[in-house]
Design a protein around this motif. Structure first.
Motif, PDB file in Angstrom:
ATOM      1  N   GLU A  16       0.810  -1.228   0.000  1.00 49.41           N
ATOM      2  CA  GLU A  16       0.000   0.000   0.000  1.00 49.41           C
ATOM      3  C   GLU A  16       0.840   1.273   0.000  1.00 49.41           C
ATOM      4  OE1 GLU A  16      -3.101  -0.073   2.917  1.00 49.41           O
ATOM      5  OE2 GLU A  16      -3.867  -2.020   2.277  1.00 49.41           O
ATOM      6  N   PRO A  18       3.582   3.926  -1.908  1.00 40.66           N
ATOM      7  CA  PRO A  18       3.865   4.276  -3.303  1.00 40.66           C
ATOM      8  C   PRO A  18       5.247   3.779  -3.717  1.00 40.66           C
ATOM      9  CG  PRO A  18       4.225   6.160  -1.901  1.00 40.66           C
ATOM     10  CD  PRO A  18       3.690   5.070  -1.016  1.00 40.66           C
ATOM     11  N   SER A  80       0.020   3.004  -4.911  1.00 42.27           N
ATOM     12  CA  SER A  80      -0.208   2.059  -3.821  1.00 42.27           C
ATOM     13  C   SER A  80       0.010   0.644  -4.366  1.00 42.27           C
ATOM     14  CB  SER A  80      -1.638   2.215  -3.280  1.00 42.27           C
ATOM     15  OG  SER A  80      -1.920   1.236  -2.312  1.00 42.27           O
TER      16      SER A  80
END
Lengths: 114, 114
Positions: A16, A18, A80
């Motif tokens: 989750e 970046p 994500s």
């Protein structure tokens, strides 16, 4: 002749979070740019490609990349990541005006940590 | 629709032997390219064929040859095998021969030379 440099051989990232996978290229002529993904023991699958037009390219599985001509870069991003994104990612370039001689980088292994 | 298929999936040969790898493109695709992927590296371009003619060749010795048949399937031949020829051999097909076209990759043939 064209070349591709993938700046990170491995990128660990938590689920989750970046991620950005970096790619720089060099070429004396105009280029087309690609990102491919390779899952273990499989062939390559095209994520996205830049041919011309808008410098922000959206691909499959929520990935996008931005073509930056002045910095000769084509970095891949995802806001994500999921466990299923764990794979090897290849940046590739081919020169315009020729045939399909695609030059690949050495790959970046993305490891998504639960 | 079936994707790109390659045969065999795995192959073990000894030094000095020759090998033939086969590729069937996606139906309607007329261009086939071959790549060699050594462990830990990105794929390297070997050949591109379009309409049964060689369109491009990478930096590989003459021991490597290929051909494309009227049904657009292709064979890659490697003579006098060396240990360094051990690799995953990937075939990719596209509708046409131009550099911006999406190439669809098969799962590859894994060749081990002993």
């Amino acid at each position: 002749a064209q070349s591709v440099t993938q700046l990170d051989s491995q990128v660990p990232v938590f689920e989750e979070a970046p991620v950005e996978l970096r790619c720089n290229y060099s070429s004396s002529v105009s280029v087309y740019l690609f990102w491919y993904v390779q899952y273990p023991n499989q062939g390559l699958q095209l994520l996205l490609k830049y041919l011309s037009g808008s410098t922000l390219v959206k691909g499959i599985n929520g990935f996008e990349a931005e073509f930056n001509k002045s910095q000769t870069s084509f970095h891949l991003r995802k806001p994500s990541v999921h466990i299923s994104d764990t794979a090897e990612y290849f940046c590739a370039v081919t020169a315009s005006g020729g045939y399909q001689k695609v030059t690949f980088g050495i790959g970046t292994k993305l490891q998504v940590i639960p | 629709d079936a994707g790109v298929t390659q045969s065999p999936t795995h192959l073990i040969k000894t030094r000095g032997q020759h090998v033939t790898l086969r590729c069937s493109p996606i139906s309607g695709h007329k261009s086939v390219s071959w790549y060699q992927q050594v462990l830990g590296q990105g794929p390297q371009f070997i050949f591109q064929y379009y309409e049964k003619e060689e369109r491009g060749r990478g930096n590989f010795p003459d021991r490597f040859s290929a051909r494309q048949f009227p049904n657009y399937s292709s064979e890659l031949n490697v003579n006098a095998l060396l240990l360094g020829d051990s690799a995953l051999y990937l075939c990719a097909s596209s509708l046409g021969p131009t550099e911006g076209e999406t190439q669809y990759f098969g799962p590859g043939t894994r060749l081990l030379v002993l």
